[in-house]
Design a protein around this motif. Structure first.
Motif, PDB file in Angstrom:
ATOM      1  N   PRO A 218      10.920  -9.176  -5.869  1.00  0.00           N
ATOM      2  CA  PRO A 218      11.164  -7.859  -4.941  1.00  0.00           C
ATOM      3  C   PRO A 218      10.249  -6.882  -4.961  1.00  0.00           C
ATOM      4  O   PRO A 218      10.043  -6.265  -6.250  1.00  0.00           O
ATOM      5  N   VAL A 219       9.482  -6.489  -4.104  1.00  0.00           N
ATOM      6  CA  VAL A 219       8.601  -5.236  -4.042  1.00  0.00           C
ATOM      7  C   VAL A 219       8.945  -4.398  -3.091  1.00  0.00           C
ATOM      8  O   VAL A 219       8.978  -4.594  -1.825  1.00  0.00           O
ATOM      9  N   GLU A 220       8.905  -3.213  -3.371  1.00  0.00           N
ATOM     10  CA  GLU A 220       9.398  -2.303  -2.418  1.00  0.00           C
ATOM     11  C   GLU A 220       8.535  -2.399  -0.972  1.00  0.00           C
ATOM     12  O   GLU A 220       7.098  -2.363  -1.348  1.00  0.00           O
ATOM     13  N   PRO A 221       8.874  -2.177   0.075  1.00  0.00           N
ATOM     14  CA  PRO A 221       8.161  -2.480   1.220  1.00  0.00           C
ATOM     15  C   PRO A 221       7.260  -1.273   1.406  1.00  0.00           C
ATOM     16  O   PRO A 221       7.386  -0.756   2.834  1.00  0.00           O
ATOM     17  N   VAL A 222       6.432  -0.619   0.629  1.00  0.00           N
ATOM     18  CA  VAL A 222       5.553   0.242   0.830  1.00  0.00           C
ATOM     19  C   VAL A 222       4.218  -0.161   0.485  1.00  0.00           C
ATOM     20  O   VAL A 222       4.003  -0.817  -0.536  1.00  0.00           O
ATOM     21  N   LEU A 223       3.223   0.235   1.670  1.00  0.00           N
ATOM     22  CA  LEU A 223       2.098  -0.371   1.438  1.00  0.00           C
ATOM     23  C   LEU A 223       1.351  -0.089  -0.162  1.00  0.00           C
ATOM     24  O   LEU A 223       0.948  -1.132  -0.713  1.00  0.00           O
ATOM     25  N   PRO A 224       1.300   1.169  -0.711  1.00  0.00           N
ATOM     26  CA  PRO A 224       0.852   1.131  -2.079  1.00  0.00           C
ATOM     27  C   PRO A 224       1.391   0.516  -3.041  1.00  0.00           C
ATOM     28  O   PRO A 224       0.749  -0.117  -3.812  1.00  0.00           O
ATOM     29  N   SER A 225       2.657   0.385  -3.016  1.00  0.00           N
ATOM     30  CA  SER A 225       3.470  -0.528  -4.075  1.00  0.00           C
ATOM     31  C   SER A 225       3.065  -2.025  -4.028  1.00  0.00           C
ATOM     32  O   SER A 225       2.628  -2.567  -5.212  1.00  0.00           O
ATOM     33  N   VAL A 226       2.986  -2.452  -2.766  1.00  0.00           N
ATOM     34  CA  VAL A 226       2.456  -3.907  -2.537  1.00  0.00           C
ATOM     35  C   VAL A 226       1.074  -4.129  -3.042  1.00  0.00           C
ATOM     36  O   VAL A 226       0.746  -5.178  -3.767  1.00  0.00           O
ATOM     37  N   LEU A 227       0.125  -3.098  -2.695  1.00  0.00           N
ATOM     38  CA  LEU A 227      -1.097  -3.293  -2.950  1.00  0.00           C
ATOM     39  C   LEU A 227      -1.387  -3.407  -4.566  1.00  0.00           C
ATOM     40  O   LEU A 227      -2.083  -4.195  -5.232  1.00  0.00           O
ATOM     41  N   GLU A 228      -0.558  -2.566  -5.249  1.00  0.00           N
ATOM     42  CA  GLU A 228      -0.556  -2.320  -6.767  1.00  0.00           C
ATOM     43  C   GLU A 228      -0.139  -3.874  -7.056  1.00  0.00           C
ATOM     44  O   GLU A 228      -0.580  -4.113  -8.309  1.00  0.00           O
ATOM     45  N   ALA A 229       1.029  -4.184  -6.916  1.00  0.00           N
ATOM     46  CA  ALA A 229       1.559  -5.777  -7.198  1.00  0.00           C
ATOM     47  C   ALA A 229       0.621  -6.708  -7.224  1.00  0.00           C
ATOM     48  O   ALA A 229       0.348  -7.280  -7.825  1.00  0.00           O
ATOM     49  N   LEU A 230      -0.131  -6.754  -5.973  1.00  0.00           N
ATOM     50  CA  LEU A 230      -1.217  -7.728  -5.635  1.00  0.00           C
ATOM     51  C   LEU A 230      -2.334  -7.581  -6.497  1.00  0.00           C
ATOM     52  O   LEU A 230      -2.765  -8.588  -7.167  1.00  0.00           O
ATOM     53  N   GLU A 231      -2.984  -6.305  -6.870  1.00  0.00           N
ATOM     54  CA  GLU A 231      -3.850  -6.159  -7.777  1.00  0.00           C
ATOM     55  C   GLU A 231      -3.539  -6.630  -9.189  1.00  0.00           C
ATOM     56  O   GLU A 231      -4.363  -7.155 -10.097  1.00  0.00           O
ATOM     57  N   ALA A 232      -2.298  -6.337  -9.650  1.00  0.00           N
ATOM     58  CA  ALA A 232      -2.059  -6.872 -10.973  1.00  0.00           C
ATOM     59  C   ALA A 232      -1.833  -8.308 -10.918  1.00  0.00           C
ATOM     60  O   ALA A 232      -2.343  -8.966 -11.831  1.00  0.00           O
TER      61      ALA A 232
END
Length: 208
Positions: A79-93
């Motif tokens: 589960p990733v918060e549906p906020v674009l910066p949070s998703v981008l951070e998870a994808l970068e990790a």
């Protein structure tokens, strides 16, 4: 997250594509902020927004929902918060983890080749056995290791003494100058006896 199998490396292209798409969405959401301010201003004045403004809001919203769903699948359903910066951070990790796994696997391949080397002779060749014992120890150490270290990076980049040993054993197309340089470095870093044996063809990979 620890990634160790080759199958886990296949998603790198998808992750990079999603990151690029996410950055484009970020720009569109910035533009959308300006549109929403215009809509609010029009509503304050009692005027309805134009159909184009409403369509832009709906289009970007749907694009983000689809992108977020694909990101969730790539991230394994975490589960990733549906906020674009949070998703981008998870994808970068996730991208970083895939990159580290690829480098670790490349280093492991070198160590596995070294451990598979064979000496042409009936007796045990201690200089080769010593190197192989060390390579097997590194394989065990790196298999469950998080992150990277200098040894993994040097093996992955081809600059480690074990890369040079394999080059001396397998690469028959080196120029005289390159061969001399590799031979000297192998002698300095793994021992002269092993360098001589490799140079004379006394050490080989069974698949050759």
């Amino acid at each position: 997250m620890v990634i160790t199998s080759l199958e886990d490396l296949d998603g790198m292209t998808d992750v990079m594509g999603l990151l690029d798409e996410g950055l484009r969405l970020q720009n569109r959401l910035g533009e959308l902020g300006g549109i929403l301010r215009q809509v609010a201003s029009l509503l304050d004045k009692g005027s309805p927004p134009s159909p184009g403004m409403a369509a832009s809001v709906i289009e970007v919203s749907k694009a983000f929902e689809g992108w977020h769903e694909r990101a969730q699948r790539i991230l394994g359903g975490s589960p990733v918060e549906p906020v674009l910066p949070s998703v981008l951070e998870a994808l970068e990790a996730h991208r970083k983890a895939l990159e580290e796994a690829a480098l670790r696997q490349k280093a492991m391949n070198v160590l596995e080749q070294v451990s598979s080397l064979v000496y042409r002779g009936n007796e045990e060749f201690l200089p080769l056995s010593t190197v192989q014992f060390d390579a097997l120890g590194m394989i065990r150490k790196f298999k469950d290791m998080n992150g990277l270290n200098e040894v993994i990076l040097s093996l992955a980049s081809g600059s480690h003494s074990y890369n040079l040993l394999l080059k001396l054993v397998m690469d028959k197309e080196m120029s005289n100058d390159e061969w001399t340089s590799v031979y000297q470095k192998v002698g300095q870093e793994t021992g002269q006896d092993l360098a001589v044996a490799a140079a004379r063809g006394r050490v080989y990979l069974p698949e050759q």
